[in-house]
Design a protein around this motif. Structure first.
Motif, PDB file in Angstrom:
ATOM      1  N   GLY A   1      33.048  52.908  83.345  1.00 48.04           N
ATOM      2  CA  GLY A   1      34.071  53.516  82.987  1.00 48.04           C
ATOM      3  C   GLY A   1      35.886  52.877  84.411  1.00 48.04           C
ATOM      4  O   GLY A   1      34.940  53.457  85.369  1.00 48.04           O
ATOM      5  N   ILE A   2      36.965  53.335  84.479  1.00 47.78           N
ATOM      6  CA  ILE A   2      37.826  53.006  85.366  1.00 47.78           C
ATOM      7  C   ILE A   2      38.369  53.804  86.150  1.00 47.78           C
ATOM      8  O   ILE A   2      37.821  54.174  87.535  1.00 47.78           O
ATOM      9  CB  ILE A   2      39.604  52.422  84.312  1.00 47.78           C
ATOM     10  CG1 ILE A   2      39.050  51.368  83.291  1.00 47.78           C
ATOM     11  CG2 ILE A   2      40.698  52.332  85.832  1.00 47.78           C
ATOM     12  CD1 ILE A   2      40.269  51.058  82.825  1.00 47.78           C
ATOM     13  N   LEU A   3      38.104  55.289  85.320  1.00 46.03           N
ATOM     14  CA  LEU A   3      38.064  56.478  86.739  1.00 46.03           C
ATOM     15  C   LEU A   3      36.967  56.630  87.607  1.00 46.03           C
ATOM     16  O   LEU A   3      37.288  57.258  88.858  1.00 46.03           O
ATOM     17  CB  LEU A   3      38.538  58.322  85.396  1.00 46.03           C
ATOM     18  CG  LEU A   3      39.916  57.524  85.207  1.00 46.03           C
ATOM     19  CD1 LEU A   3      40.088  59.544  84.015  1.00 46.03           C
ATOM     20  CD2 LEU A   3      41.386  57.527  86.026  1.00 46.03           C
ATOM     21  N   SER A   4      35.993  55.942  86.758  1.00 48.28           N
ATOM     22  CA  SER A   4      34.065  57.055  87.551  1.00 48.28           C
ATOM     23  C   SER A   4      34.472  55.503  88.872  1.00 48.28           C
ATOM     24  O   SER A   4      34.025  55.518  89.780  1.00 48.28           O
ATOM     25  CB  SER A   4      33.632  56.415  86.753  1.00 48.28           C
ATOM     26  OG  SER A   4      33.458  57.374  85.642  1.00 48.28           O
ATOM     27  N   THR A   5      34.911  54.431  88.454  1.00 45.74           N
ATOM     28  CA  THR A   5      35.079  53.003  89.852  1.00 45.74           C
ATOM     29  C   THR A   5      36.064  53.671  90.072  1.00 45.74           C
ATOM     30  O   THR A   5      35.885  53.474  91.727  1.00 45.74           O
ATOM     31  CB  THR A   5      35.444  51.794  88.497  1.00 45.74           C
ATOM     32  OG1 THR A   5      34.710  51.430  87.583  1.00 45.74           O
ATOM     33  CG2 THR A   5      35.360  51.016  90.000  1.00 45.74           C
ATOM     34  N   LEU A   6      36.972  54.280  90.100  1.00 44.38           N
ATOM     35  CA  LEU A   6      38.251  54.437  91.562  1.00 44.38           C
ATOM     36  C   LEU A   6      37.671  55.371  91.946  1.00 44.38           C
ATOM     37  O   LEU A   6      37.671  55.485  93.234  1.00 44.38           O
ATOM     38  CB  LEU A   6      39.552  54.643  90.356  1.00 44.38           C
ATOM     39  CG  LEU A   6      40.451  53.589  89.743  1.00 44.38           C
ATOM     40  CD1 LEU A   6      41.247  53.916  89.159  1.00 44.38           C
ATOM     41  CD2 LEU A   6      40.042  52.743  90.945  1.00 44.38           C
ATOM     42  N   LEU A   7      36.990  56.019  91.361  1.00 43.66           N
ATOM     43  CA  LEU A   7      36.559  57.786  92.345  1.00 43.66           C
ATOM     44  C   LEU A   7      35.166  57.218  93.549  1.00 43.66           C
ATOM     45  O   LEU A   7      35.369  57.931  94.274  1.00 43.66           O
ATOM     46  CB  LEU A   7      36.094  58.754  91.185  1.00 43.66           C
ATOM     47  CG  LEU A   7      35.400  59.822  92.170  1.00 43.66           C
ATOM     48  CD1 LEU A   7      37.189  60.143  92.182  1.00 43.66           C
ATOM     49  CD2 LEU A   7      34.910  60.519  91.013  1.00 43.66           C
ATOM     50  N   LEU A   8      34.954  56.054  92.822  1.00 44.47           N
ATOM     51  CA  LEU A   8      33.145  55.955  93.750  1.00 44.47           C
ATOM     52  C   LEU A   8      33.785  55.327  95.026  1.00 44.47           C
ATOM     53  O   LEU A   8      34.099  55.141  95.961  1.00 44.47           O
ATOM     54  CB  LEU A   8      32.639  55.173  92.529  1.00 44.47           C
ATOM     55  CG  LEU A   8      31.574  54.268  93.675  1.00 44.47           C
ATOM     56  CD1 LEU A   8      30.205  55.506  93.867  1.00 44.47           C
ATOM     57  CD2 LEU A   8      30.691  53.254  92.877  1.00 44.47           C
ATOM     58  N   ILE A   9      35.352  54.216  94.515  1.00 46.18           N
ATOM     59  CA  ILE A   9      35.736  53.036  95.787  1.00 46.18           C
ATOM     60  C   ILE A   9      36.428  54.576  96.640  1.00 46.18           C
ATOM     61  O   ILE A   9      36.230  54.321  98.399  1.00 46.18           O
ATOM     62  CB  ILE A   9      36.536  52.763  94.897  1.00 46.18           C
ATOM     63  CG1 ILE A   9      35.853  51.241  94.436  1.00 46.18           C
ATOM     64  CG2 ILE A   9      37.647  51.982  96.195  1.00 46.18           C
ATOM     65  CD1 ILE A   9      35.491  50.141  95.514  1.00 46.18           C
ATOM     66  N   VAL A  10      37.385  55.581  95.939  1.00 47.75           N
ATOM     67  CA  VAL A  10      37.682  56.391  96.878  1.00 47.75           C
ATOM     68  C   VAL A  10      37.224  56.995  97.799  1.00 47.75           C
ATOM     69  O   VAL A  10      37.050  57.337  99.469  1.00 47.75           O
ATOM     70  CB  VAL A  10      38.872  57.579  96.495  1.00 47.75           C
ATOM     71  CG1 VAL A  10      39.342  58.354  97.105  1.00 47.75           C
ATOM     72  CG2 VAL A  10      40.123  56.693  95.686  1.00 47.75           C
ATOM     73  N   LEU A  11      35.573  57.757  97.294  1.00 56.01           N
ATOM     74  CA  LEU A  11      34.772  58.384  98.069  1.00 56.01           C
ATOM     75  C   LEU A  11      33.992  57.415  98.819  1.00 56.01           C
ATOM     76  O   LEU A  11      33.657  57.803  99.929  1.00 56.01           O
ATOM     77  CB  LEU A  11      33.554  59.062  96.903  1.00 56.01           C
ATOM     78  CG  LEU A  11      33.532  60.174  95.724  1.00 56.01           C
ATOM     79  CD1 LEU A  11      32.772  60.141  95.243  1.00 56.01           C
ATOM     80  CD2 LEU A  11      34.625  61.546  96.547  1.00 56.01           C
ATOM     81  N   ALA A  12      33.743  55.983  98.868  1.00 58.03           N
ATOM     82  CA  ALA A  12      33.096  55.513  99.768  1.00 58.03           C
ATOM     83  C   ALA A  12      33.744  54.717 100.799  1.00 58.03           C
ATOM     84  O   ALA A  12      33.440  55.290 102.304  1.00 58.03           O
ATOM     85  CB  ALA A  12      32.446  54.089  98.555  1.00 58.03           C
TER      86      ALA A  12
END
Length: 129
Positions: free
Chosen positions: A27-38
């Protein structure tokens, strides 16, 4: 120059493809959150490893030893930090391998060989004071 440009274009296209695949999967939000956290985790790790590299350089200089290996470590950590600033999963994976000490060792022979080749071809100048 054309080769470098082609590699950069291919790299960007691969990153976009990975974004699409992961975005469809998580999903879009999870993907963006994963990128930010990484990126945040990578920035903290880069800071820690960078400070350790600088301390190693300083200790080598204090002992009167050449800080060559420590400078290569510092360069690789810096390069990893730059890659963490770029959004993408592939750049984050490469950045982690550059920042973590046990995987960073894989890159050292490549860097040393590149430096030796440049020095052999007189393309690198060392200034001594």
């Amino acid at each position: 120059m054309k080769k470098l440009f082609s590699i950069c274009i291919a790299f960007v296209l691969i990153e976009i493809a990975i974004f699409i695949v992961v975005g469809n999967w998580l999903g879009i939000l999870s993907t963006l959150l994963l990128i930010v956290l990484a990126s945040l985790f990578g920035a903290m790790l880069t800071k820690k490893q960078g400070l350790e590299s600088v301390q190693t350089i300083q200790n080598s200089i204090r002992r009167g030893e050449p800080p060559g290996q420590a400078m290569i470590d510092a360069f690789l950590v810096f390069l990893g930090g730059v890659l963490f600033l770029l959004p993408g999963f592939l750049t984050d994976i490469i950045a982690f391998t550059l920042v973590l000490p046990w995987t960073r060792r894989l890159y050292k022979p490549i860097i040393l060989e590149w430096i030796r080749k440049k020095m052999k071809n007189s393309e690198m100048i060392i200034i001594q004071r």
